[in-house]
Structure formats: structure tokens, C-alpha cells
Design a protein around this motif. Structure first.
Motif, PDB file in Angstrom:
ATOM      1  N   GLY A   1       0.809  -1.209   0.000  1.00 29.90           N
ATOM      2  CA  GLY A   1       0.000   0.000   0.000  1.00 29.90           C
ATOM      3  C   GLY A   1       0.844   1.260   0.000  1.00 29.90           C
ATOM      4  O   GLY A   1       0.505   2.243  -0.666  1.00 29.90           O
ATOM      5  N   HIS A   2       1.944   1.250   0.758  1.00 33.03           N
ATOM      6  CA  HIS A   2       2.826   2.416   0.789  1.00 33.03           C
ATOM      7  C   HIS A   2       3.499   2.633  -0.563  1.00 33.03           C
ATOM      8  O   HIS A   2       3.667   3.772  -1.006  1.00 33.03           O
ATOM      9  N   LEU A   3       3.889   1.538  -1.222  1.00 32.96           N
ATOM     10  CA  LEU A   3       4.507   1.657  -2.542  1.00 32.96           C
ATOM     11  C   LEU A   3       3.490   2.175  -3.559  1.00 32.96           C
ATOM     12  O   LEU A   3       3.807   3.044  -4.378  1.00 32.96           O
ATOM     13  N   ALA A   4       2.260   1.666  -3.497  1.00 28.23           N
ATOM     14  CA  ALA A   4       1.214   2.137  -4.402  1.00 28.23           C
ATOM     15  C   ALA A   4       0.865   3.594  -4.130  1.00 28.23           C
ATOM     16  O   ALA A   4       0.605   4.365  -5.056  1.00 28.23           O
ATOM     17  N   SER A   5       0.869   3.980  -2.866  1.00 30.75           N
ATOM     18  CA  SER A   5       0.584   5.375  -2.520  1.00 30.75           C
ATOM     19  C   SER A   5       1.673   6.303  -3.038  1.00 30.75           C
ATOM     20  O   SER A   5       1.388   7.398  -3.534  1.00 30.75           O
ATOM     21  N   ALA A   6       2.930   5.859  -2.958  1.00 35.57           N
ATOM     22  CA  ALA A   6       4.036   6.673  -3.482  1.00 35.57           C
ATOM     23  C   ALA A   6       3.919   6.857  -4.986  1.00 35.57           C
ATOM     24  O   ALA A   6       4.363   7.865  -5.527  1.00 35.57           O
ATOM     25  N   ALA A   7       3.290   5.889  -5.670  1.00 38.85           N
ATOM     26  CA  ALA A   7       3.106   5.977  -7.113  1.00 38.85           C
ATOM     27  C   ALA A   7       1.807   6.679  -7.494  1.00 38.85           C
ATOM     28  O   ALA A   7       1.497   6.787  -8.688  1.00 38.85           O
ATOM     29  N   GLY A   8       1.041   7.141  -6.520  1.00 39.67           N
ATOM     30  CA  GLY A   8      -0.208   7.839  -6.818  1.00 39.67           C
ATOM     31  C   GLY A   8      -1.299   6.929  -7.310  1.00 39.67           C
ATOM     32  O   GLY A   8      -2.225   7.371  -8.000  1.00 39.67           O
ATOM     33  N   LEU A   9      -1.245   5.637  -6.943  1.00 41.69           N
ATOM     34  CA  LEU A   9      -2.252   4.669  -7.386  1.00 41.69           C
ATOM     35  C   LEU A   9      -3.316   4.415  -6.336  1.00 41.69           C
ATOM     36  O   LEU A   9      -4.197   3.577  -6.546  1.00 41.69           O
ATOM     37  N   VAL A  10      -3.229   5.115  -5.206  1.00 46.83           N
ATOM     38  CA  VAL A  10      -4.230   4.983  -4.145  1.00 46.83           C
ATOM     39  C   VAL A  10      -5.015   6.278  -4.073  1.00 46.83           C
ATOM     40  O   VAL A  10      -4.454   7.326  -3.739  1.00 46.83           O
ATOM     41  N   PRO A  11      -6.308   6.278  -4.403  1.00 42.18           N
ATOM     42  CA  PRO A  11      -7.088   7.521  -4.374  1.00 42.18           C
ATOM     43  C   PRO A  11      -7.267   8.041  -2.956  1.00 42.18           C
ATOM     44  O   PRO A  11      -7.256   7.275  -1.988  1.00 42.18           O
TER      45      PRO A  11
ATOM     46  N   TYR B   1       2.800  12.713  -5.191  1.00 42.61           N
ATOM     47  CA  TYR B   1       3.258  11.361  -5.477  1.00 42.61           C
ATOM     48  C   TYR B   1       4.365  11.443  -6.519  1.00 42.61           C
ATOM     49  O   TYR B   1       4.594  12.491  -7.117  1.00 42.61           O
ATOM     50  N   SER B   2       5.049  10.326  -6.711  1.00 39.37           N
ATOM     51  CA  SER B   2       6.152  10.289  -7.679  1.00 39.37           C
ATOM     52  C   SER B   2       5.598  10.058  -9.080  1.00 39.37           C
ATOM     53  O   SER B   2       5.065   8.983  -9.381  1.00 39.37           O
ATOM     54  N   ARG B   3       5.714  11.078  -9.927  1.00 41.19           N
ATOM     55  CA  ARG B   3       5.249  10.926 -11.316  1.00 41.19           C
ATOM     56  C   ARG B   3       6.057   9.866 -12.047  1.00 41.19           C
ATOM     57  O   ARG B   3       5.512   9.127 -12.879  1.00 41.19           O
ATOM     58  N   LYS B   4       7.326   9.764 -11.766  1.00 42.70           N
ATOM     59  CA  LYS B   4       8.170   8.777 -12.434  1.00 42.70           C
ATOM     60  C   LYS B   4       7.779   7.360 -12.038  1.00 42.70           C
ATOM     61  O   LYS B   4       7.741   6.457 -12.876  1.00 42.70           O
ATOM     62  N   LEU B   5       7.468   7.165 -10.749  1.00 39.29           N
ATOM     63  CA  LEU B   5       7.072   5.840 -10.288  1.00 39.29           C
ATOM     64  C   LEU B   5       5.716   5.450 -10.865  1.00 39.29           C
ATOM     65  O   LEU B   5       5.503   4.297 -11.262  1.00 39.29           O
ATOM     66  N   ARG B   6       4.800   6.403 -10.930  1.00 42.77           N
ATOM     67  CA  ARG B   6       3.492   6.129 -11.519  1.00 42.77           C
ATOM     68  C   ARG B   6       3.641   5.762 -13.000  1.00 42.77           C
ATOM     69  O   ARG B   6       2.955   4.862 -13.495  1.00 42.77           O
ATOM     70  N   ARG B   7       4.539   6.457 -13.695  1.00 42.71           N
ATOM     71  CA  ARG B   7       4.763   6.167 -15.117  1.00 42.71           C
ATOM     72  C   ARG B   7       5.252   4.738 -15.304  1.00 42.71           C
ATOM     73  O   ARG B   7       4.822   4.048 -16.253  1.00 42.71           O
ATOM     74  N   VAL B   8       6.135   4.268 -14.442  1.00 43.76           N
ATOM     75  CA  VAL B   8       6.667   2.913 -14.567  1.00 43.76           C
ATOM     76  C   VAL B   8       5.545   1.887 -14.457  1.00 43.76           C
ATOM     77  O   VAL B   8       5.410   0.982 -15.297  1.00 43.76           O
ATOM     78  N   PHE B   9       4.709   2.011 -13.423  1.00 45.64           N
ATOM     79  CA  PHE B   9       3.642   1.032 -13.229  1.00 45.64           C
ATOM     80  C   PHE B   9       2.574   1.148 -14.313  1.00 45.64           C
ATOM     81  O   PHE B   9       1.991   0.145 -14.730  1.00 45.64           O
ATOM     82  N   TYR B  10       2.310   2.357 -14.785  1.00 41.03           N
ATOM     83  CA  TYR B  10       1.308   2.545 -15.836  1.00 41.03           C
ATOM     84  C   TYR B  10       1.779   1.914 -17.149  1.00 41.03           C
ATOM     85  O   TYR B  10       1.029   1.187 -17.805  1.00 41.03           O
ATOM     86  N   LEU B  11       3.027   2.204 -17.539  1.00 36.23           N
ATOM     87  CA  LEU B  11       3.550   1.656 -18.784  1.00 36.23           C
ATOM     88  C   LEU B  11       3.675   0.132 -18.716  1.00 36.23           C
ATOM     89  O   LEU B  11       3.400  -0.569 -19.697  1.00 36.23           O
ATOM     90  N   SER B  12       4.091  -0.398 -17.563  1.00 34.59           N
ATOM     91  CA  SER B  12       4.212  -1.848 -17.443  1.00 34.59           C
ATOM     92  C   SER B  12       2.844  -2.514 -17.511  1.00 34.59           C
ATOM     93  O   SER B  12       2.699  -3.594 -18.099  1.00 34.59           O
ATOM     94  N   ALA B  13       1.820  -1.880 -16.933  1.00 36.63           N
ATOM     95  CA  ALA B  13       0.460  -2.420 -17.016  1.00 36.63           C
ATOM     96  C   ALA B  13      -0.033  -2.376 -18.456  1.00 36.63           C
ATOM     97  O   ALA B  13      -0.666  -3.326 -18.943  1.00 36.63           O
ATOM     98  N   GLN B  14       0.261  -1.289 -19.155  1.00 41.09           N
ATOM     99  CA  GLN B  14      -0.166  -1.154 -20.547  1.00 41.09           C
ATOM    100  C   GLN B  14       0.495  -2.205 -21.428  1.00 41.09           C
ATOM    101  O   GLN B  14      -0.136  -2.769 -22.335  1.00 41.09           O
ATOM    102  N   THR B  15       1.763  -2.497 -21.167  1.00 42.07           N
ATOM    103  CA  THR B  15       2.473  -3.506 -21.950  1.00 42.07           C
ATOM    104  C   THR B  15       1.978  -4.911 -21.640  1.00 42.07           C
ATOM    105  O   THR B  15       1.774  -5.731 -22.543  1.00 42.07           O
ATOM    106  N   SER B  16       1.775  -5.201 -20.359  1.00 44.78           N
ATOM    107  CA  SER B  16       1.398  -6.560 -19.964  1.00 44.78           C
ATOM    108  C   SER B  16      -0.004  -6.938 -20.419  1.00 44.78           C
ATOM    109  O   SER B  16      -0.271  -8.108 -20.697  1.00 44.78           O
ATOM    110  N   MET B  17      -0.917  -5.966 -20.500  1.00 40.30           N
ATOM    111  CA  MET B  17      -2.293  -6.307 -20.863  1.00 40.30           C
ATOM    112  C   MET B  17      -2.446  -6.565 -22.359  1.00 40.30           C
ATOM    113  O   MET B  17      -3.501  -6.993 -22.811  1.00 40.30           O
ATOM    114  N   MET B  18      -1.407  -6.321 -23.144  1.00 40.03           N
ATOM    115  CA  MET B  18      -1.495  -6.565 -24.585  1.00 40.03           C
ATOM    116  C   MET B  18      -1.342  -8.038 -24.926  1.00 40.03           C
ATOM    117  O   MET B  18      -1.650  -8.460 -26.037  1.00 40.03           O
TER     118      MET B  18
END
Length: 405
Positions: A302-312, A330-347
């Protein structure tokens, strides 16, 4: 005689490139010491000594954690002194609580010190280990080079479309190395027609271009579609050739940098675990380490997700309840990593795509479904790091405990 030493002090530092301003206050908020300090090792060491001579225990705070404060933070850490980060927005808001409208470095340093004295919820500064610091520098440099590459390609296409639009439409210059190689030697319709398809193919193959035949055919087709010479064509062609050569050189620099990033990332003890996650490769894994730092400092997923801005976070007022919004800090760079990895994995087919489609079926939009997937992947990554194991499609089997009589 030296100044009388107090039991507790708070030191605020207004960070700058050429110099810093340090202000030390006591429990009552009175200034004990305030001075301009050159961003130099000897001057910073003297300032640290001055502050520690006036207070037995000091809480340090800075308003910038980038390159400008790197030497300062390193020296504080070397002397066993931690620091807290006070965002610039917070400093501006706190400044309105004090009389006067003047803005000076000394005043900002005082406000920073007062802020850390009054608030206990500010984030401690994480001084990265050597490997993390190296990855941050390498990843940031790569980001700059990729941005330069995008600008060069846009400029190349803009100039080329001005005098030879049919050739500009034939290729995607961001992915086709052969098309860029072509432009280093031939940039005008007349030059391509004079060379001919066969000899142009041979010229491209000599420069190790894949699909040389297809590129030569497309280039000749574009040249045959235009027989008009546009004013300024020769100058524009020379500019295109120059940009194309610089673009090839830049691509080589990025490839060398990628190899260096890979070597540095794979030296991290958890690199294999991170890279086993679908959608996270070497570069994205390096960006994760660079953005998150020491992953062990996060208490749970939860703390890692919060740092990435993924917890509303809720924004309720009066009768309006249940309003959840993206957090501001939150860390924009950390959010970008998880967002891009999710976008790649769901393909690709698998549990990530299944979860994404499930969210879409529940009425969520594309971005909402990706964010939900990214949040779920944080939990998975955290569990892998906790258990020190790589990702597997099939969940690990639980060992049955022996029954007691």
C-alpha cells in the motif's frame, strides 16, 4: 566567547545552484544563526559545524532534493545528520502566515525551518546508495537523449515534407533505420531517380540496411511521383542529410547507454525478480529502481502504491462523501513505470489481460482499467520481493502444516 548551545534546533536550507542559505531556529522560533553558504564542500562543512555548535540536536530541512542539493545532502549524511524535504509549494503557503511580503533567501530558509519545527508529517530525504544514484543519472540521461531524438525526427520530417512530401510519407523515420540511412546519401527526387532502384539497393546493403530492396523500391516510387524542384531544395536537402547523420549517431549513443543501464541494473540484488514481472524489461526495471530507491523502505504494498499515486484519496465536504481523487503528492516517475508496465502486460494473453478486460466489462474506461491493473501489479511485485522469488503464472503451492495430535 561562542554562542550558547541549545538542546534542540531546526535548520532550514534554501537550496540554490551557486549558494544555499541556512537558518537555524530554536524551540521558540527565534533565529540563532542565519547565513549564506557557497555550494562548496569546505563552506558547507563550516556551516554544518556552525549549526551543530549552537544546538545539540538539529532537525535539517531542504526545499530541493535534486542535483543542486546532492553535495549538501551527502555531507549531512556523512556527519550522521538526516534531512527532511519541504516542498516549494508548502514553503509558499507557509510564507503567507508570516508578516511582510518580501521574498528573500533568508526568509525562505527561516520559513523552511519553521515548517519542519511545526510539522511532523514531512517526508525524510532518502539519500540513495551508489547503485541507485548511478541508475538515476543514467535513466535521466537516457530520457534526455530520447527527447532529443523525438525533436530531431520531427524536425527531419518537417524539412523533408517542405520539398519532398512523397518521400516523407513513405517511411516511419522513428522506427526505420534504413530510411534514415537513405537520407544520409540521397535526399532529392532527381538524385534518387539517377541512382536507380538496383544500385540504390546495393548502396543500402553495403551499409547493413535490412529490407534494402523494399526501401529502395519505395524511395524510387516517391521520386517518380515528383519532378518539380522546390525553391531552396538544395539547402533543405543538406539540412536533411545533416539531421539524418546526427540521428544515426544519437541512436548509437542510446544503444551504448542502454547496455550500460542494463549492466548497472542487473547488479541490483532484486533485478531478476523485477524483470520477471510481465511488462517490465531492463529499462523499465531500471526506471523503477531509480524512482523508488530502496524498495525495503516501503512498509507494505500500500505504501509503494501510494508513493506511485495509485491509491485515491477522499475529498469529502459536508454531505458530499465518497469522493475519491488522485493524490496531489506522489512520484510521477514511479506512476509512469507502473502505468507503462500495465499497458504492456495487458497486450498479451494472460492474467493481466484478463483482469483488464474484467475491469472494462465492469464499465471502467481504458485509463481506469489500466490504473486498476497497475495497482494490482504493485501487490504482486511486493509479494515477489517479500518472498524473494520470481514471477510465475501458476501460483506457488502452499505446504500443508503437519497435524498435531
Amino acid at each position: 566567547m561562542g554562542a550558547e548551545q541549545v538542546a534542540r534546533g531546526w535548520a532550514g536550507i534554501d537550496v540554490g545552484k551557486a549558494h544555499h542559505w541556512v537558518c537555524l531556529i530554536d524551540e521558540a522560533g527565534s533565529t540563532l544563526w542565519s547565513s549564506k553558504v557557497v555550494n562548496d564542500e569546505a563552506a558547507i562543512l563550516d556551516a554544518i559545524a556552525e549549526v551543530l555548535a549552537r544546538a545539540q540536536q538539529v532537525s535539517w530541512a531542504v526545499d530541493i532534493t535534486g542535483t543542486s542539493s546532492a553535495l549538501l545532502l551527502a555531507l549531512l549524511t556523512a556527519h550522521g545528520q538526516g534531512a527532511t524535504y519541504v516542498p516549494g509549494r508548502t514553503v509558499n503557503q507557509m510564507s503567507t502566515a508570516y508578516s511582510g511580503e518580501a521574498k528573500t533567501d533568508a526568509r525562505d530558509a527561516y520559513v523552511i525551518a519553521e515548517t519542519v519545527r511545526l510539522r511532523g508529517d514531512l517526508t525524510p530525504v532518502d539519500v540513495p546508495a551508489t547503485l541507485v544514484a548511478e541508475l538515476r543519472l543514467l535513466v535521466t540521461h537516457r530520457t534526455d537523449l530520447v527527447a532529443d531524438r523525438v525533436r530531431m525526427i520531427n524536425r527531419l520530417r518537417d524539412v523533408l515534407s517542405g520539398y519532398f512530401p512523397s518521400l516523407e510519407r513513405e517511411f516511419d523515420y522513428s522506427t526505420s533505420r534504413g530510411a534514415v540511412v537513405l537520407l544520409t546519401g540521397y535526399q532529392t527526387p532527381a538524385a534518387i531517380r539517377a541512382r536507380g532502384r538496383a544500385r540504390l539497393s546495393t548502396w543500402l546493403r553495403a551499409r547493413k540496411v535490412r529490407s534494402a530492396e523494399q526501401i529502395a523500391t519505395a524511395a524510387v516510387r516517391a521520386a517518380n511521383a515528383q519532378h518539380t524542384t522546390v525553391p531552396g531544395q538544395d539547402v533543405a536537402a543538406s539540412i536533411v542529410a545533416e539531421i539524418a547523420a546526427a540521428l544515426l549517431e544519437l541512436d548509437q549513443r542510446i544503444r551504448v547507454l542502454d547496455a550500460r543501464i542494463g549492466d548497472t541494473f542487473h547488479a541490483h540484488p532484486q533485478a531478476q525478480i523485477i524483470e520477471s514481472m510481465p511488462g517490465i524489461g531492463t529499462i523499465l526495471g531500471a526506471e523503477l529502481i531509480a524512482a523508488a530507491g530502496d524498495l525495503s523502505r516501503y512498509v507494505d504494498a500500500g505504501h509503494l502504491a501510494s508513493a506511485a499515486g495509485l491509491v485515491p484519496v477522499p475529498r469529502d465536504s459536508g454531505r458530499r462523501t465518497g469522493n475519491l481523487h488522485r493524490p496531489m503528492r506522489y512520484s510521477r516517475k514511479l506512476r509512469r513505470v507502473f502505468y507503462l508496465s500495465a499497458q504492456t502486460s495487458m497486450m498479451r494473453e494472460g492474467p493481466n489481460r484478463d483482469f483488464y478486460l474484467k475491469k472494462r466489462g465492469q464499465g471502467h474506461g481504458h485509463v481506469q482499467a489500466l490504473i486498476a491493473l497497475a495497482r494490482r501489479r504493485v501487490d504482486v511485485l511486493w509479494a515477489l520481493l517479500r518472498d524473494n522469488r520470481v514471477f510465475e503464472i501458476a501460483p506457488p503451492t502452499r505446504k500443508k502444516l503437519p497435524q498435531t495430535a
